[in-house]
Scaffold this motif. Structure first.
Motif, PDB file in Angstrom:
ATOM      1  N   ALA A 120       0.828  -1.214   0.000  1.00 46.00           N
ATOM      2  CA  ALA A 120       0.000   0.000   0.000  1.00 46.00           C
ATOM      3  C   ALA A 120       0.855   1.252   0.000  1.00 46.00           C
ATOM      4  O   ALA A 120       0.634   2.186  -0.783  1.00 46.00           O
ATOM      5  N   VAL A 139      -1.738  -1.023  -9.151  1.00 40.83           N
ATOM      6  CA  VAL A 139      -2.865  -1.188  -8.232  1.00 40.83           C
ATOM      7  C   VAL A 139      -3.639  -2.464  -8.563  1.00 40.83           C
ATOM      8  O   VAL A 139      -3.992  -3.251  -7.668  1.00 40.83           O
ATOM      9  N   ALA A 140      -3.882  -2.689  -9.847  1.00 40.23           N
ATOM     10  CA  ALA A 140      -4.621  -3.883 -10.263  1.00 40.23           C
ATOM     11  C   ALA A 140      -3.883  -5.160  -9.875  1.00 40.23           C
ATOM     12  O   ALA A 140      -4.490  -6.120  -9.390  1.00 40.23           O
ATOM     13  N   GLN A 143      -4.068  -5.706  -6.041  1.00 37.54           N
ATOM     14  CA  GLN A 143      -5.387  -6.171  -5.628  1.00 37.54           C
ATOM     15  C   GLN A 143      -5.637  -7.599  -6.084  1.00 37.54           C
ATOM     16  O   GLN A 143      -6.202  -8.406  -5.344  1.00 37.54           O
ATOM     17  N   ARG A 144      -5.210  -7.913  -7.297  1.00 43.06           N
ATOM     18  CA  ARG A 144      -5.416  -9.273  -7.824  1.00 43.06           C
ATOM     19  C   ARG A 144      -4.755 -10.316  -6.942  1.00 43.06           C
ATOM     20  O   ARG A 144      -5.316 -11.390  -6.710  1.00 43.06           O
ATOM     21  N   GLY A 146      -4.015  -9.960  -3.752  1.00 46.22           N
ATOM     22  CA  GLY A 146      -4.372  -9.817  -2.342  1.00 46.22           C
ATOM     23  C   GLY A 146      -3.309  -9.142  -1.494  1.00 46.22           C
ATOM     24  O   GLY A 146      -3.303  -9.292  -0.274  1.00 46.22           O
ATOM     25  N   THR A 148      -2.941  -5.891  -1.144  1.00 43.96           N
ATOM     26  CA  THR A 148      -3.584  -4.764  -0.478  1.00 43.96           C
ATOM     27  C   THR A 148      -5.032  -4.738  -0.923  1.00 43.96           C
ATOM     28  O   THR A 148      -5.477  -5.585  -1.703  1.00 43.96           O
ATOM     29  N   SER A 149      -5.776  -3.770  -0.407  1.00 46.12           N
ATOM     30  CA  SER A 149      -7.193  -3.654  -0.744  1.00 46.12           C
ATOM     31  C   SER A 149      -7.556  -2.189  -0.909  1.00 46.12           C
ATOM     32  O   SER A 149      -6.794  -1.296  -0.507  1.00 46.12           O
ATOM     33  N   ARG A 150      -8.706  -1.961  -1.493  1.00 52.34           N
ATOM     34  CA  ARG A 150      -9.195  -0.597  -1.662  1.00 52.34           C
ATOM     35  C   ARG A 150      -9.324   0.098  -0.303  1.00 52.34           C
ATOM     36  O   ARG A 150      -8.996   1.273  -0.153  1.00 52.34           O
ATOM     37  N   ARG A 152      -7.607  -0.489   2.534  1.00 51.00           N
ATOM     38  CA  ARG A 152      -6.289  -0.144   3.082  1.00 51.00           C
ATOM     39  C   ARG A 152      -5.706   1.072   2.375  1.00 51.00           C
ATOM     40  O   ARG A 152      -5.100   1.935   3.006  1.00 51.00           O
ATOM     41  N   LEU A 173      -8.680   4.750  -7.552  1.00 58.45           N
ATOM     42  CA  LEU A 173      -9.595   4.015  -6.676  1.00 58.45           C
ATOM     43  C   LEU A 173     -11.050   4.406  -6.912  1.00 58.45           C
ATOM     44  O   LEU A 173     -11.952   3.579  -6.740  1.00 58.45           O
ATOM     45  N   ARG A 178     -12.988  -0.606 -12.685  1.00 57.74           N
ATOM     46  CA  ARG A 178     -11.966  -1.120 -11.784  1.00 57.74           C
ATOM     47  C   ARG A 178     -10.589  -1.003 -12.436  1.00 57.74           C
ATOM     48  O   ARG A 178     -10.480  -1.044 -13.662  1.00 57.74           O
TER      49      ARG A 178
END
Length: 284
Positions: A120, A139-140, A143-144, A146, A148-150, A152, A173, A178
């Motif tokens: 992050a 970012v993609a 997230q893909r 795992g 980090t997350s939106r 966080r 974001l 997406r």
């Protein structure tokens, strides 16, 4: 790799350290930082830079993104980027210092023993330095996998309100579509055309049964496969692609193949073709 201060704490005096350097048992990487033995280790430059910058420092920015496999590795002759808490710290050959940007405990971790910013925090640092498309790709990917997350990322943005890059990361974001992870220049080009034409956004590199397709409009039951300028060659690949297309069609999906030539020389015609297919699906 080891720092001179660590060797002293282990009981080696200055002469003992110097003898090991002269004998080649210690190889100098930076002032006060050595590699043990002559064999170059993987990620040696990153670990050496972190050691050279002292406690509380961490590999960051482009080099952190490479350690996390979010973006391609920077050129090997590029100085390793390290974020340090000491405002007096200075860059030196092989190390680019980002000064005075305090890293909280939850923004620090390790990869293969190397102090590094968390995924992050890495994305936040990158946001001020890379292109908008590179940031979206990073970012993609995070997230893909795992990493980090939106949620966080939003919490980090709130913590570092007003920092360079926060606006660009927030835009990724909060975008209607997406963050999209493409795998080639051809896919990237088609995605840009779709967005410019304001066509409905597809899922990118989506899974359908045993297959991963380039672009998928689920509601329209439409798949678009992009054949890049260096795509499959040979009869075996050709037949494999056709069997795959037939299997997808049997699942009720329309499959369109788009070539690099069409994207470069016939972008308008390609978009019309897509738009008409999506419109027909919507009407039905």
């Amino acid at each position: 790799m080891v720092a001179r201060a660590q060797l002293v704490r282990l009981g080696l005096g200055p002469r003992a350290i110097d003898r090991r350097i002269q004998a080649g048992r210690l190889r100098r990487l930076h002032r006060g930082v050595y590699a043990v033995g002559a064999i170059r280790a993987s990620n040696e430059a990153e670990m050496a830079a972190a050691l050279a910058c002292g406690n509380g420092s961490a590999v960051s920015h482009r080099f952190a993104s490479a350690l996390w496999h979010l973006l391609p590795y920077p050129a090997r002759d590029r100085a390793v980027e390290v974020t340090v808490p000491d405002r007096r710290a200075r860059s030196r050959p092989g190390i680019r210092v980002h000064r005075g940007k305090r890293l909280r405990a939850d923004e620090l971790t390790k990869v293969s023993g190397i102090p590094v910013t968390t995924p992050a925090r890495t994305l936040l640092d990158l946001a001020a330095e890379v292109t908008a498309r590179e940031l979206e790709q990073a970012v993609a990917e995070a997230q893909r996998r795992g990493l980090t997350s939106r949620e966080r990322l939003r919490a980090l943005l709130a913590r570092h309100r007003g920092r360079p890059g926060t606006r660009r990361l927030r835009a990724v974001l909060e975008a209607p579509e997406r963050p999209a992870l493409t795998r080639s220049r051809a896919e990237d080009r088609l995605l840009a055309l779709i967005r410019k034409a304001r066509l409905p956004g597809p899922d990118v590199n989506a899974r359908i049964g045993p297959y991963e397709v380039d672009f998928l409009w689920r509601d329209a039951c439409l798949v678009v496969e992009v054949d890049g300028y260096a795509f499959h060659s040979g009869r075996t690949s050709f037949e494999s692609d056709r069997r795959r297309d037939a299997d997808l069609a049997a699942r009720g999906l329309t499959v369109i193949r788009v070539t690099w030539y069409q994207l470069v020389d016939e972008p308008e015609a390609t978009l019309v073709r897509l738009g008409q297919t999506l419109a027909r699906s919507k009407a039905s």
